[in-house]
Design a protein around this motif. Structure first.
Motif, PDB file in Angstrom:
ATOM      1  N   GLU A  16      -1.874  -7.284   1.189  1.00 38.57           N
ATOM      2  CA  GLU A  16      -3.301  -6.144   1.051  1.00 38.57           C
ATOM      3  C   GLU A  16      -3.144  -4.619   1.523  1.00 38.57           C
ATOM      4  OE1 GLU A  16      -7.088  -5.815   4.111  1.00 38.57           O
ATOM      5  OE2 GLU A  16      -6.538  -8.090   3.317  1.00 38.57           O
ATOM      6  N   LYS A  17      -2.009  -4.898   2.901  1.00 40.97           N
ATOM      7  CA  LYS A  17      -1.709  -3.573   3.421  1.00 40.97           C
ATOM      8  C   LYS A  17      -0.546  -2.714   2.297  1.00 40.97           C
ATOM      9  CE  LYS A  17      -2.304  -3.733   8.354  1.00 40.97           C
ATOM     10  NZ  LYS A  17      -2.174  -3.064   9.292  1.00 40.97           N
ATOM     11  N   GLY A  18      -0.204  -3.702   1.029  1.00 38.57           N
ATOM     12  CA  GLY A  18       0.993  -2.764   0.069  1.00 38.57           C
ATOM     13  C   GLY A  18      -0.105  -2.708  -1.260  1.00 38.57           C
ATOM     14  N   GLY A  19      -1.002  -3.112  -0.864  1.00 36.78           N
ATOM     15  CA  GLY A  19      -1.572  -3.070  -2.566  1.00 36.78           C
ATOM     16  C   GLY A  19      -1.907  -3.929  -2.992  1.00 36.78           C
ATOM     17  N   LEU A  20      -1.422  -4.712  -3.190  1.00 36.27           N
ATOM     18  CA  LEU A  20      -0.930  -5.512  -4.421  1.00 36.27           C
ATOM     19  C   LEU A  20      -2.237  -6.592  -4.422  1.00 36.27           C
ATOM     20  CD1 LEU A  20       3.117  -6.451  -3.878  1.00 36.27           C
ATOM     21  CD2 LEU A  20       1.460  -5.625  -5.929  1.00 36.27           C
ATOM     22  N   ILE A  21      -2.908  -6.596  -3.638  1.00 38.67           N
ATOM     23  CA  ILE A  21      -4.132  -7.557  -3.347  1.00 38.67           C
ATOM     24  C   ILE A  21      -4.949  -7.259  -4.623  1.00 38.67           C
ATOM     25  CG2 ILE A  21      -6.076  -8.624  -2.037  1.00 38.67           C
ATOM     26  CD1 ILE A  21      -3.353 -10.040  -1.974  1.00 38.67           C
ATOM     27  N   GLN A  22      -5.555  -5.767  -4.121  1.00 38.05           N
ATOM     28  CA  GLN A  22      -6.334  -4.638  -4.786  1.00 38.05           C
ATOM     29  C   GLN A  22      -6.497  -4.131  -6.440  1.00 38.05           C
ATOM     30  OE1 GLN A  22      -4.542  -4.117  -1.650  1.00 38.05           O
ATOM     31  NE2 GLN A  22      -6.705  -3.285  -0.309  1.00 38.05           N
ATOM     32  N   LEU A  23      -4.238  -4.620  -6.623  1.00 42.76           N
ATOM     33  CA  LEU A  23      -4.301  -4.723  -7.750  1.00 42.76           C
ATOM     34  C   LEU A  23      -4.563  -5.544  -8.504  1.00 42.76           C
ATOM     35  CD1 LEU A  23      -2.360  -3.214 -10.454  1.00 42.76           C
ATOM     36  CD2 LEU A  23      -0.690  -4.255  -9.639  1.00 42.76           C
ATOM     37  N   PHE A  24      -3.906  -6.871  -7.588  1.00 44.95           N
ATOM     38  CA  PHE A  24      -4.492  -8.146  -8.498  1.00 44.95           C
ATOM     39  C   PHE A  24      -6.375  -8.065  -9.246  1.00 44.95           C
ATOM     40  CE2 PHE A  24      -0.886 -10.318  -6.422  1.00 44.95           C
ATOM     41  CZ  PHE A  24      -0.091 -10.322  -7.874  1.00 44.95           C
ATOM     42  N   GLY A  25      -7.134  -8.013  -7.864  1.00 45.37           N
ATOM     43  CA  GLY A  25      -8.572  -7.718  -7.633  1.00 45.37           C
ATOM     44  C   GLY A  25      -9.047  -7.108  -9.634  1.00 45.37           C
ATOM     45  N   THR A  47     -16.652  -3.861  -7.632  1.00 43.78           N
ATOM     46  CA  THR A  47     -15.306  -3.761  -8.121  1.00 43.78           C
ATOM     47  C   THR A  47     -14.089  -3.310  -6.738  1.00 43.78           C
ATOM     48  OG1 THR A  47     -16.566  -3.195  -9.709  1.00 43.78           O
ATOM     49  CG2 THR A  47     -14.196  -2.720  -9.697  1.00 43.78           C
ATOM     50  N   GLY A  48     -13.422  -4.055  -7.049  1.00 49.54           N
ATOM     51  CA  GLY A  48     -11.710  -3.637  -6.352  1.00 49.54           C
ATOM     52  C   GLY A  48     -11.931  -4.327  -4.530  1.00 49.54           C
ATOM     53  N   HIS A  49     -12.652  -5.076  -4.822  1.00 58.28           N
ATOM     54  CA  HIS A  49     -13.579  -5.726  -3.184  1.00 58.28           C
ATOM     55  C   HIS A  49     -11.779  -6.711  -3.240  1.00 58.28           C
ATOM     56  CE1 HIS A  49     -14.778  -7.995   0.241  1.00 58.28           C
ATOM     57  NE2 HIS A  49     -15.956  -7.369   0.557  1.00 58.28           N
ATOM     58  N   PRO A  50     -11.892  -6.926  -1.551  1.00 56.24           N
ATOM     59  CA  PRO A  50      -9.931  -7.745  -1.249  1.00 56.24           C
ATOM     60  C   PRO A  50     -10.771  -9.183  -1.274  1.00 56.24           C
ATOM     61  CG  PRO A  50     -10.350  -6.250   0.401  1.00 56.24           C
ATOM     62  CD  PRO A  50     -11.828  -6.185  -0.127  1.00 56.24           C
ATOM     63  N   ALA A  51     -11.812  -9.368  -2.043  1.00 57.32           N
ATOM     64  CA  ALA A  51     -12.135 -10.939  -2.055  1.00 57.32           C
ATOM     65  C   ALA A  51     -11.368 -11.415  -3.613  1.00 57.32           C
ATOM     66  CB  ALA A  51     -13.648 -11.506  -1.905  1.00 57.32           C
ATOM     67  N   VAL A  85      -7.897 -15.120  -7.131  1.00 54.55           N
ATOM     68  CA  VAL A  85      -7.019 -14.937  -8.079  1.00 54.55           C
ATOM     69  C   VAL A  85      -5.422 -15.354  -7.345  1.00 54.55           C
ATOM     70  CG1 VAL A  85      -5.119 -13.767  -9.217  1.00 54.55           C
ATOM     71  CG2 VAL A  85      -8.044 -12.955  -9.214  1.00 54.55           C
ATOM     72  N   MET A  86      -5.121 -15.562  -6.299  1.00 51.76           N
ATOM     73  CA  MET A  86      -4.499 -15.933  -6.219  1.00 51.76           C
ATOM     74  C   MET A  86      -5.038 -17.820  -5.602  1.00 51.76           C
ATOM     75  SD  MET A  86      -1.851 -13.710  -4.985  1.00 51.76           S
ATOM     76  CE  MET A  86      -0.664 -14.135  -3.955  1.00 51.76           C
ATOM     77  N   GLU A 118     -13.877 -12.976   2.947  1.00 53.89           N
ATOM     78  CA  GLU A 118     -13.948 -11.555   2.953  1.00 53.89           C
ATOM     79  C   GLU A 118     -15.774 -12.451   1.707  1.00 53.89           C
ATOM     80  OE1 GLU A 118     -10.693 -11.692   0.413  1.00 53.89           O
ATOM     81  OE2 GLU A 118      -9.529 -10.957   2.422  1.00 53.89           O
ATOM     82  N   LEU A 119     -15.890 -12.796   1.436  1.00 50.62           N
ATOM     83  CA  LEU A 119     -17.218 -13.789   0.865  1.00 50.62           C
ATOM     84  C   LEU A 119     -18.280 -12.960   1.439  1.00 50.62           C
ATOM     85  CD1 LEU A 119     -16.507 -15.604  -2.061  1.00 50.62           C
ATOM     86  CD2 LEU A 119     -16.730 -13.902  -2.406  1.00 50.62           C
ATOM     87  N   GLN A 120     -18.036 -13.762   3.005  1.00 50.29           N
ATOM     88  CA  GLN A 120     -18.975 -13.576   4.143  1.00 50.29           C
ATOM     89  C   GLN A 120     -18.908 -12.610   4.566  1.00 50.29           C
ATOM     90  OE1 GLN A 120     -20.748 -15.711   4.607  1.00 50.29           O
ATOM     91  NE2 GLN A 120     -21.310 -16.266   6.771  1.00 50.29           N
ATOM     92  N   GLU A 121     -18.240 -11.869   4.514  1.00 52.92           N
ATOM     93  CA  GLU A 121     -18.272  -9.463   4.835  1.00 52.92           C
ATOM     94  C   GLU A 121     -19.859  -9.449   4.189  1.00 52.92           C
ATOM     95  OE1 GLU A 121     -15.001  -8.251   4.657  1.00 52.92           O
ATOM     96  OE2 GLU A 121     -14.159  -9.183   6.210  1.00 52.92           O
ATOM     97  N   LEU A 122     -19.110 -10.014   2.666  1.00 48.45           N
ATOM     98  CA  LEU A 122     -20.521  -9.628   2.058  1.00 48.45           C
ATOM     99  C   LEU A 122     -21.530  -9.838   1.514  1.00 48.45           C
ATOM    100  CD1 LEU A 122     -18.857  -9.120  -1.220  1.00 48.45           C
ATOM    101  CD2 LEU A 122     -18.888  -6.894   0.438  1.00 48.45           C
ATOM    102  N   ASN A 123     -21.900 -11.513   2.663  1.00 50.54           N
ATOM    103  CA  ASN A 123     -23.469 -12.037   2.143  1.00 50.54           C
ATOM    104  C   ASN A 123     -24.136 -11.512   3.976  1.00 50.54           C
ATOM    105  OD1 ASN A 123     -24.702 -14.984   2.226  1.00 50.54           O
ATOM    106  ND2 ASN A 123     -23.384 -16.002   3.066  1.00 50.54           N
ATOM    107  N   PRO A 124     -25.414 -11.948   2.826  1.00 48.35           N
ATOM    108  CA  PRO A 124     -27.128 -10.708   3.825  1.00 48.35           C
ATOM    109  C   PRO A 124     -27.131 -11.629   4.783  1.00 48.35           C
ATOM    110  CG  PRO A 124     -27.646 -10.572   1.708  1.00 48.35           C
ATOM    111  CD  PRO A 124     -25.645 -11.371   1.331  1.00 48.35           C
TER     112      PRO A 124
END
Length: 416
Positions: free
Chosen positions: A65-74, A90-94, A99-100, A123-129
Motif C-alpha cells: 500500500e505504501k509503495g503504491g502497488l495496491i493502488q496500481l492493482f486497483g 475508483t482507486g480505493h485500496p479495497a 484482487v490479491m 477496507e470495505l467496512q470503511e465505506l459502509n454507512p
C-alpha cells in the motif's frame, strides 16, 4: 437468514438425537456434547493459528500500500470493478486487496487468501454507512470469494496421489481432475456472480465483464495446454512452483518497489502486522458459534438422513444414482472444509481413488468452498450481524456449483 439457519442446525440436531435416544442409542448425547467441546477448541485453535499468518500478510499488504502497488492493482481492474462493485470509489485500496485475495484463491493458497480477504473486508467496512449491516460490495465480495475460481486444486491432487500409492495403483494420474475441477469451479463462480448481480440489479452484459470472462477462458485453456501433457509427478511439481513462486515474487516486488520509492519498509511491515492479533481474536466468537451448530447437525446423524433421502428420491425418479456416494462431500463443504476433506478420503477409501465416486468427490472438494465458515469469519472480523442476501446468494452458487460438478463428472468419467 444466518440466524434462522443457526437455530435450525441446533434444534434439528437435538431433535434427531432425542429420537435416537428413544430408539435405544444411549450414547448419542454424549457424542454431541463431546463434539461441541472439540469444536469449541478447534475454533479457538483456528483463530489463534491465524495470528501469525495475519500479521505476516497484513504487514506485506501495508508495504504494498505504501509503495503504491495496491493502488496500481486497483486501477488495472477498475473497469471491471466499476461494473461489479459500483459502490467502491475508483482507486480505493479495497480494490487492490480484493484482487490479491482472488488471485491467492485461484492459486489454491488459502493461507495467503484469508488474511488478504479480511483486510479487504476491513477496507470495505470503511465505506459502509451501516456498520452492522452487510453492504452491497461486501456481499458481492463474499459470494465471489466462496464461489471463487480455483485454477489449481493442489491439496486434492496431493491427497489423491498419496491414496493411489496406498491402494497399490501404478501409473495413476492424480492430476487428471484438473480440467473438470476448473470447469466446475468456473460454473460456481458464474452462478454466484449472476445471483448477486440480479439481486443488486447490476448489468453484467458490458465489455469489461465480458472481457474478464473471455480472459478467464483463455487462461484456463492455456493452463490446460501447458500442464495436461506433463507426467503426474512433474505436473504436481510445476503446480507447486507456480503457486509458491507467484506469491513470493509478489512479496519481493512489494518490498523492492517500496524501497525504491523511499518507504521505510521495515516500519511499514511492523505497522501492518500489528493489527494481525486483533483481527484474529475478533473472529473467535463468530467462528465457534458457526462450528458448534454445524457439529450438532453433523454428529446427530442428520447429514446421513439427508443423503439417504436424496438417494431414495433419485432412484424413485429412475435416475442414475452413482453420484450419491460423493454427495456428502458437497453438502459438507458448505459447512466445514476439514469435514468435507475427511468425507472425500472416506469415499476414496470405500470406492477407490480411481472410481467414479472417488473422482467426483475430488472434483467437488476442489471446486467448492466452505460458505458458512467464510461468512462467519469475514463478517465476524468487522462485526457485521445483518448479512442480508449474502447467505442466499452463496448457497445458490454452492448448489449450482455442486450440480455443475456432478454434470462435469458424468461428462468426463461416467460411461453410462
Amino acid at each position: 437468514m444466518l440466524n434462522r439457519i443457526w437455530v435450525a442446525f441446533v434444534l434439528v440436531g437435538f431433535l434427531a438425537a432425542l429420537v435416537q435416544t428413544l430408539q435405544g442409542d444411549m450414547s448419542v448425547f454424549g457424542r454431541l456434547l463431546s463434539g461441541l467441546f472439540d469444536t469449541a477448541k478447534t475454533g479457538f485453535d483456528i483463530a489463534i493459528g491465524l495470528v501469525g499468518i495475519m500479521s505476516l500478510w497484513l504487514g506485506i499488504m501495508k508495504i504494498g500500500e505504501k509503495g503504491g502497488l495496491i493502488q496500481l492493482f486497483g486501477r488495472l481492474v477498475a473497469p471491471f470493478f466499476r461494473r461489479v462493485f459500483p459502490d467502491i470509489p475508483t482507486g480505493h485500496p479495497a480494490s487492490g486487496s480484493i484482487v490479491m485475495n482472488v488471485s491467492a484463491n485461484m492459486l489454491g493458497l488459502d493461507n495467503a487468501a484469508t488474511p488478504l480477504g479480511l483486510k479487504a473486508m476491513r477496507e470495505l467496512q470503511e465505506l459502509n454507512p451501516h456498520k452492522d449491516t452487510a453492504s452491497n460490495p461486501m456481499i458481492m465480495f463474499l459470494v465471489l470469494n466462496t464461489a471463487g475460481i480455483t485454477l489449481i486444486p493442489t491439496s486434492v491432487i496431493a491427497i489423491r496421489q498419496s491414496m493411489a500409492v496406498q491402494q497399490g495403483l501404478t501409473h495413476f494420474n492424480a492430476a487428471d481432475i484438473f480440467l473438470p475441477t476448473l470447469l466446475s469451479t468456473f460454473i460456481s463462480f458464474t452462478a454466484g456472480l449472476i445471483a448477486v448481480a440480479a439481486w443488486q440489479r447490476i448489468n453484467l452484459l458490458c465489455a469489461p465483464v465480458l472481457a474478464v470472462f473471455a480472459g478467464f477462458a483463455a487462461l484456463m485453456g492455456a493452463l490446460y495446454a501447458w500442464l495436461a501433457p506433463l507426467p503426474p509427478e512433474q505436473m504436481a511439481q510445476t503446480i507447486g512452483l507456480l503457486g509458491s513462486g507467484t506469491i513470493l515474487s509478489l512479496i519481493v516486488l512489494f518490498v523492492g518497489v517500496a524501497a525504491w520509492r523511499g518507504v521505510d519498509v521495515y516500519e511499514a511491515f511492523v505497522e501492518g502486522a500489528r493489527d494481525g492479533f486483533g483481527v484474529a481474536v475478533q473472529i473467535i466468537p463468530y467462528l465457534i458459534a458457526m462450528l458448534a451448530a454445524i457439529s450438532l447437525f453433523r454428529n446427530s446423524g442428520c447429514m446421513d438422513y439427508l443423503i439417504d433421502g436424496i438417494r431414495s428420491v433419485v432412484l424413485a425418479l429412475g435416475l442414475n444414482a452413482d453420484f450419491v456416494p460423493a454427495l456428502p462431500v458437497g453438502l459438507m463443504k458448505t459447512l466445514s472444509g476439514s469435514g468435507a476433506r475427511g468425507l472425500m478420503v472416506d469415499v476414496m477409501t470405500t470406492h477407490g481413488v480411481d472410481s467414479f465416486p472417488g473422482r467426483l468427490a475430488a472434483i467437488i472438494q476442489g471446486s467448492t468452498e466452505t460458505t458458512f465458515y467464510v461468512l462467519a469469519v469475514y463478517f465476524g472480523s468487522v462485526n457485521i450481524t445483518r448479512m442480508r442476501h449474502a447467505v442466499a446468494c452463496g448457497l445458490i452458487a454452492d448448489l449450482v456449483g455442486l450440480v455443475g460438478a456432478i454434470g462435469v463428472g458424468y461428462l468426463f468419467y461416467h460411461g453410462g
